[in-house]
Design a protein around this motif. Structure first.
Motif, mmCIF file in Angstrom:
data_model
loop_
_atom_site.group_PDB
_atom_site.id
_atom_site.type_symbol
_atom_site.label_atom_id
_atom_site.label_comp_id
_atom_site.label_asym_id
_atom_site.label_seq_id
_atom_site.Cartn_x
_atom_site.Cartn_y
_atom_site.Cartn_z
ATOM 1 N N TYR A 53 -14.156 -10.829 0.028
ATOM 2 C CA TYR A 53 -14.056 -9.469 -0.500
ATOM 3 C C TYR A 53 -12.609 -9.053 -0.694
ATOM 4 C CZ TYR A 53 -19.003 -8.942 0.594
ATOM 5 O OH TYR A 53 -20.361 -9.083 0.636
ATOM 6 N N ASN A 54 -12.319 -8.530 -1.870
ATOM 7 C CA ASN A 54 -11.037 -7.894 -2.147
ATOM 8 C C ASN A 54 -11.285 -6.385 -2.117
ATOM 9 O OD1 ASN A 54 -8.453 -7.260 -2.983
ATOM 10 N ND2 ASN A 54 -8.930 -7.503 -5.164
ATOM 11 N N ILE A 55 -10.888 -5.743 -1.020
ATOM 12 C CA ILE A 55 -11.214 -4.329 -0.810
ATOM 13 C C ILE A 55 -10.084 -3.465 -1.360
ATOM 14 C CG2 ILE A 55 -11.962 -2.624 0.885
ATOM 15 C CD1 ILE A 55 -12.418 -5.007 2.819
ATOM 16 N N VAL A 56 -10.428 -2.573 -2.289
ATOM 17 C CA VAL A 56 -9.420 -1.726 -2.932
ATOM 18 C C VAL A 56 -9.591 -0.277 -2.505
ATOM 19 C CG1 VAL A 56 -9.184 -3.250 -4.925
ATOM 20 C CG2 VAL A 56 -10.875 -1.415 -4.976
ATOM 21 N N ALA A 57 -8.495 0.447 -2.504
ATOM 22 C CA ALA A 57 -8.522 1.878 -2.201
ATOM 23 C C ALA A 57 -8.815 2.635 -3.493
ATOM 24 C CB ALA A 57 -7.190 2.313 -1.621
ATOM 25 N N THR A 58 -9.930 3.336 -3.547
ATOM 26 C CA THR A 58 -10.323 4.078 -4.752
ATOM 27 C C THR A 58 -9.533 5.380 -4.857
ATOM 28 O OG1 THR A 58 -12.074 5.242 -3.550
ATOM 29 C CG2 THR A 58 -12.665 3.142 -4.601
ATOM 30 N N GLU A 59 -9.569 5.956 -6.053
ATOM 31 C CA GLU A 59 -8.908 7.247 -6.264
ATOM 32 C C GLU A 59 -9.505 8.311 -5.347
ATOM 33 O OE1 GLU A 59 -6.187 7.985 -8.288
ATOM 34 O OE2 GLU A 59 -6.133 5.786 -8.292
ATOM 35 N N GLU A 60 -10.831 8.241 -5.138
ATOM 36 C CA GLU A 60 -11.500 9.224 -4.264
ATOM 37 C C GLU A 60 -10.977 9.109 -2.828
ATOM 38 O OE1 GLU A 60 -13.916 8.491 -7.804
ATOM 39 O OE2 GLU A 60 -13.058 7.146 -6.304
ATOM 40 N N LEU A 61 -10.813 7.883 -2.360
ATOM 41 C CA LEU A 61 -10.306 7.681 -0.998
ATOM 42 C C LEU A 61 -8.870 8.200 -0.879
ATOM 43 C CD1 LEU A 61 -10.815 4.681 1.302
ATOM 44 C CD2 LEU A 61 -8.472 5.416 0.857
ATOM 45 N N ILE A 62 -8.054 7.930 -1.890
ATOM 46 C CA ILE A 62 -6.666 8.418 -1.864
ATOM 47 C C ILE A 62 -6.640 9.938 -1.898
ATOM 48 C CG2 ILE A 62 -4.449 8.400 -3.078
ATOM 49 C CD1 ILE A 62 -5.241 5.568 -4.102
ATOM 50 N N VAL A 96 -4.915 12.354 0.921
ATOM 51 C CA VAL A 96 -3.921 13.381 0.584
ATOM 52 C C VAL A 96 -4.338 14.713 1.204
ATOM 53 C CG1 VAL A 96 -2.918 14.751 -1.289
ATOM 54 C CG2 VAL A 96 -3.097 12.265 -1.528
ATOM 55 N N LYS A 97 -5.635 15.050 1.078
ATOM 56 C CA LYS A 97 -6.142 16.295 1.675
ATOM 57 C C LYS A 97 -5.975 16.280 3.191
ATOM 58 C CE LYS A 97 -9.688 17.399 -1.786
ATOM 59 N NZ LYS A 97 -11.150 17.492 -2.018
ATOM 60 N N ASN A 98 -6.271 15.139 3.810
ATOM 61 C CA ASN A 98 -6.123 15.023 5.264
ATOM 62 C C ASN A 98 -4.678 15.250 5.697
ATOM 63 O OD1 ASN A 98 -8.825 14.431 5.626
ATOM 64 N ND2 ASN A 98 -8.537 12.222 5.589
ATOM 65 N N ILE A 99 -3.743 14.678 4.933
ATOM 66 C CA ILE A 99 -2.320 14.861 5.243
ATOM 67 C C ILE A 99 -1.942 16.331 5.124
ATOM 68 C CG2 ILE A 99 0.014 14.401 4.386
ATOM 69 C CD1 ILE A 99 -0.984 11.570 3.651
ATOM 70 N N GLN A 100 -2.389 16.964 4.057
ATOM 71 C CA GLN A 100 -2.075 18.387 3.864
ATOM 72 C C GLN A 100 -2.650 19.230 5.004
ATOM 73 O OE1 GLN A 100 -3.423 18.365 -0.489
ATOM 74 N NE2 GLN A 100 -1.804 19.922 -0.502
ATOM 75 N N VAL A 141 4.502 12.939 -5.836
ATOM 76 C CA VAL A 141 3.101 12.778 -5.447
ATOM 77 C C VAL A 141 2.607 11.390 -5.836
ATOM 78 C CG1 VAL A 141 0.751 13.626 -5.815
ATOM 79 C CG2 VAL A 141 2.635 15.245 -5.586
ATOM 80 N N THR A 142 3.061 10.893 -6.977
ATOM 81 C CA THR A 142 2.655 9.554 -7.427
ATOM 82 C C THR A 142 3.084 8.497 -6.423
ATOM 83 O OG1 THR A 142 2.801 10.212 -9.748
ATOM 84 C CG2 THR A 142 2.867 7.849 -9.275
ATOM 85 N N GLU A 143 4.337 8.611 -5.928
ATOM 86 C CA GLU A 143 4.821 7.645 -4.942
ATOM 87 C C GLU A 143 4.061 7.772 -3.626
ATOM 88 O OE1 GLU A 143 9.459 7.243 -6.518
ATOM 89 O OE2 GLU A 143 8.991 8.493 -4.780
ATOM 90 N N LEU A 144 3.689 9.004 -3.252
ATOM 91 C CA LEU A 144 2.888 9.214 -2.040
ATOM 92 C C LEU A 144 1.547 8.507 -2.171
ATOM 93 C CD1 LEU A 144 2.257 10.598 0.683
ATOM 94 C CD2 LEU A 144 1.441 12.573 -0.631
ATOM 95 N N ARG A 145 0.915 8.668 -3.322
ATOM 96 C CA ARG A 145 -0.390 8.046 -3.530
ATOM 97 C C ARG A 145 -0.274 6.523 -3.528
ATOM 98 N NH1 ARG A 145 -4.361 11.528 -5.359
ATOM 99 N NH2 ARG A 145 -5.474 9.851 -6.424
ATOM 100 N N GLU A 146 0.807 5.994 -4.073
ATOM 101 C CA GLU A 146 1.019 4.542 -4.058
ATOM 102 C C GLU A 146 1.186 4.027 -2.627
ATOM 103 O OE1 GLU A 146 4.389 4.067 -6.571
ATOM 104 O OE2 GLU A 146 3.233 4.163 -8.461
ATOM 105 N N LYS A 147 1.904 4.804 -1.784
ATOM 106 C CA LYS A 147 2.082 4.424 -0.378
ATOM 107 C C LYS A 147 0.751 4.435 0.358
ATOM 108 C CE LYS A 147 6.514 3.873 0.941
ATOM 109 N NZ LYS A 147 6.969 2.754 1.798
ATOM 110 N N ILE A 148 -0.040 5.476 0.114
ATOM 111 C CA ILE A 148 -1.351 5.583 0.766
ATOM 112 C C ILE A 148 -2.221 4.393 0.372
ATOM 113 C CG2 ILE A 148 -3.509 6.912 0.823
ATOM 114 C CD1 ILE A 148 -1.750 9.443 0.511
ATOM 115 N N LYS A 149 -2.203 4.054 -0.925
ATOM 116 C CA LYS A 149 -2.991 2.925 -1.425
ATOM 117 C C LYS A 149 -2.536 1.621 -0.766
ATOM 118 C CE LYS A 149 -4.096 0.454 -5.717
ATOM 119 N NZ LYS A 149 -5.573 0.449 -5.569
ATOM 120 N N GLU A 150 -1.216 1.430 -0.705
ATOM 121 C CA GLU A 150 -0.661 0.202 -0.114
ATOM 122 C C GLU A 150 -1.045 0.079 1.364
ATOM 123 O OE1 GLU A 150 3.741 -1.621 1.002
ATOM 124 O OE2 GLU A 150 3.584 -0.051 -0.527
ATOM 125 N N ASP A 151 -0.868 1.160 2.123
ATOM 126 C CA ASP A 151 -1.172 1.131 3.557
ATOM 127 C C ASP A 151 -2.658 0.926 3.812
ATOM 128 O OD1 ASP A 151 1.476 1.500 4.090
ATOM 129 O OD2 ASP A 151 1.331 3.635 4.547
#
Length: 440
Positions: free
Chosen positions: A130-139, A143-147, A269-279
């Protein structure tokens, strides 16, 4: 002394050890002479006790001790020199007519032999990776959790759908008395929400635990009950409301980004979302790797056919542990551990055939990596090398901890080997779909 081996079949053998007086007598004499020098017996000066008296008092026990030492050493040496790949330990055969008063002894041991087999890794697309990807919904959710985590909290007069409610849950019968905080819209069902929405500090609300939250583990945390009790828990609890608050989400600005990433690596915000996806995908990779390793193990166990000396192993299990098992308990233990033993043999052969090894320095470096991760969780991002070496040394002196780390490192090496040598069927999935598909 004479040692012979007779093969019963491909998986069982009997080793016979014949010992005569000449094999042990010299050792016995040395020990008894030493006893004579130290013996303190009334009526005799120290060191002048007659040897006959020493032999009469200690001779037999010394002889038995020396024969047993010789037997064990000789048996281990024979197994090593003959390169016998055995399972468990040699089992002594009980001899009803055995006599320690004799000078010549004959011992027999049953051996369980490891089977010979071949491993086929050439099958294609039999195992799913399985290659598990972070979806836009998860990101979006993260983001909401961080806020929320970094948001500003203020008190409310009464509970709303998006309020945080803090209160004490009580049920005397189940000995529940736990102060917890929850979000109102985390409650499951409109009926439960209606009971809480509009509540004020000091109100007492009755709630049914069954289906109170979507996730039983959340309910377990809030009520403070055990994992075993939570899944069937169906009681009424009283909630005494003690605090009602709301959280104003933090702004997605540079101040928040710097709190999250002190190195200044995020400014949009774009860089934040990229970091969240990477982590997130790094964490998913760990779970995906563990699932892949489990799947490979199951596949190899099911598709690598060989027999085991089952009856020998069941007999050995009866006496192998601290507590002696009954025959039925040993059978149950064998059935429980058979798959693990099969994979252990498969793994051992793969490591031997492919020269996969672990040396002590590798284990030290692996332990240091493990320690670095733990220290980072407590804010120590750059520990001194000397400190790491000292901690790793102490950990590896503990045999249980050392074996645990060694097992983890072997699993890591085997996973790398499998990825390089097996053709998997790759499937890209979201984390939610991965959980549904793998863990039902």
């Amino acid at each position: 002394m004479n040692i012979t081996k007779e093969n019963v079949d491909a998986l069982n053998a009997v080793v016979k050890v014949d010992i005569v007086a000449e094999d042990y007598q010299a050792k016995v004499t040395v020990v008894l002479t030493d006893y004579r020098k130290k013996a303190d017996i009334p009526g005799f000066r120290k060191g002048h006790v007659p040897m006959g008296m020493v032999k009469k008092q200690y001779g037999k026990s010394v002889m038995i001790d020396e024969v047993n030492k010789l037997l064990q050493d000789s048996l281990n040496k024979f197994i090593t020199e003959e390169k016998l790949d055995i399972l468990g330990n040699p089992l002594p055969r009980i001899q009803d007519d055995f006599n320690w008063d004799a000078e010549t002894f004959s011992f027999e041991f049953e051996l369980g032999l490891a089977p010979e087999f071949e491993i086929d890794l050439s099958e294609k697309n039999k195992i799913k990776q399985y290659n598990i990807v972070a979806t836009e919904e998860l990101i979006d959710e993260e983001v909401k959790n961080i806020q929320t985590r970094y948001g500003k909290m203020s008190a409310l007069d009464e509970a709303t759908e998006h309020a945080n409610v803090t209160g004490t849950f009580v049920n005397e019968e189940k000995e529940i008395n736990k102060k917890s905080t929850f979000l109102v819209n985390d409650l499951k069902g409109k009926k439960n929400e209606k009971k809480v929405i509009g509540a004020k500090v000091g109100d007492v609300i009755e709630l049914e635990t069954k289906k109170l939250f979507e996730d039983d583990h959340k309910l377990q945390h809030i009520l403070g009950v055990s994992h075993d009790d939570i899944h069937d828990l169906d009681v009424t609890v009283t909630l005494t409301v003690e605090e009602i608050t709301k959280t104003e989400p933090a702004e997605l600005d540079q101040e928040l980004f710097d709190k999250l990433f002190a190195d200044g690596s995020v400014s949009t915000v774009t860089e934040l979302r990229e970091k969240i996806k990477e982590d997130a995908e790094k964490q998913f990779q760990q779970q995906g790797d563990q699932q892949l390793l489990n799947a490979v193990q199951e596949y190899l166990i099911e598709n690598t056919k060989f027999d085991l000396p089952a009856e020998f192993l069941k007999k050995w299990l009866q006496t192998a542990g601290e507590k002696e098992l009954t025959a039925d308990e040993a059978i149950a233990e064998y059935e429980k551990s058979e798959k693990g033993l099969r994979y252990q043999l498969i793994e051992g052969k793969l490591m031997k055939d492919n020269d996969i090894k672990i040396d002590y320095q590798e284990l030290v470096e692996y332990a240091k990596g493990f320690i670095r991760t733990q220290m980072a969780q407590f804010g120590n991002m750059n520990p001194e090398e000397e400190e790491l070496n000292n901690i790793a040394g102490r950990i590896l002196q503990n045999q249980e901890e050392a074996q645990k780390l060694q097992s983890q490192l072997i699993s890591q090496k085997m996973l790398t080997f499998f990825k390089e040598n097996i053709n998997f069927k790759t499937k890209e999935v979201s984390y939610e779909d991965f959980i549904k598909e793998v863990y039902n």
